[in-house]
Design an enzyme around this catalytic site. Sequence first.
Site, PDB file in Angstrom:
ATOM      1  N   GLU A   8       0.847  -1.200   0.000  1.00 36.31           N
ATOM      2  CA  GLU A   8       0.000   0.000   0.000  1.00 36.31           C
ATOM      3  C   GLU A   8       0.882   1.249   0.000  1.00 36.31           C
ATOM      4  O   GLU A   8       1.865   1.331   0.745  1.00 36.31           O
ATOM      5  CB  GLU A   8      -0.859  -0.063   1.264  1.00 36.31           C
ATOM      6  CG  GLU A   8      -1.862   1.029   1.473  1.00 36.31           C
ATOM      7  CD  GLU A   8      -2.671   0.803   2.755  1.00 36.31           C
ATOM      8  OE1 GLU A   8      -3.640   1.531   2.977  1.00 36.31           O
ATOM      9  OE2 GLU A   8      -2.314  -0.102   3.551  1.00 36.31           O
ATOM     10  N   LYS A  48      -9.516   2.526  -1.645  1.00 36.62           N
ATOM     11  CA  LYS A  48      -9.738   1.904  -0.338  1.00 36.62           C
ATOM     12  C   LYS A  48     -11.033   2.401   0.291  1.00 36.62           C
ATOM     13  O   LYS A  48     -11.225   3.591   0.501  1.00 36.62           O
ATOM     14  CB  LYS A  48      -8.545   2.195   0.578  1.00 36.62           C
ATOM     15  CG  LYS A  48      -8.558   1.439   1.897  1.00 36.62           C
ATOM     16  CD  LYS A  48      -7.277   1.746   2.678  1.00 36.62           C
ATOM     17  CE  LYS A  48      -7.181   0.956   3.964  1.00 36.62           C
ATOM     18  NZ  LYS A  48      -5.928   1.309   4.699  1.00 36.62           N
ATOM     19  N   CYS A  73      -5.427  -3.519   2.018  1.00 32.06           N
ATOM     20  CA  CYS A  73      -5.204  -3.643   3.458  1.00 32.06           C
ATOM     21  C   CYS A  73      -6.487  -3.978   4.228  1.00 32.06           C
ATOM     22  O   CYS A  73      -6.992  -5.081   4.129  1.00 32.06           O
ATOM     23  CB  CYS A  73      -4.539  -2.372   3.984  1.00 32.06           C
ATOM     24  SG  CYS A  73      -3.705  -2.578   5.578  1.00 32.06           S
TER      25      CYS A  73
END
Length: 241
Positions: A42, A114, A148
Amino acid sequence: MRIALWQTPHPAAGDVAAALRRLEEAAARAAAQGAQWLVTPEMALTGYLIAPERLAELAEPADGPLAQAVAALARRHRLGIAYGWPERHPDGAKPWNAVQAIGPDGHRLAVHRKVHLFGAADRERFTAGEALAAPFEWGGWRIGLLICFDVEQPAAVRALARQGAQLILAPTANMIPYDDAPCLTLPRLAAESRVAIAYANACGAEGDTRYGGLSTLVGLRGQVLAQAGRGPALLIADIPD
């Protein structure tokens, strides 16, 4: 499918040029070993927990100079690359925490922003994405993208599996002491949804934050196919058909 997971520290002080040089080295090594896709951590090209103002300065659109540099690199090494970077918000809001997949021919295949921001540090720096990106087709596989904390959400993994995803590429910056994510959560979610997960984590530190490494490739039945240690690594392993 042969996957390379690049476990690396973030670049110092947003040094994008150094990050691209290191990515080039990792891509060359991965391609030499027959990898078809390389997954970065990330925010691998800019740094993650750097000053929000600096992160906003480094943000670029999905077709910006960073994307063009990665596309050239992908073509040069004939390797798909899924990389993390801050995507500029067109309305001037905080950037998105994004991952882009670029195929071996240099074409952009998908972008995911995200959705599940983790804690105050994420919220201080990023605008949350509003929806999961649809899986894309490549080489007979249907591939999804998550980032993530997204890939720790059962609903997100199930949603991509319902859309036919067989593999999820997941750039990550998971911190110590949250080893339960790669060691327990990912195998369980992969087994439940019958989807492989390629989880590339950062290592090293940014300020007081230490990243946990343990980049992991999980198979379609939840089996751990390969897992890195704590330090820098280029983990390469095959996902059985």
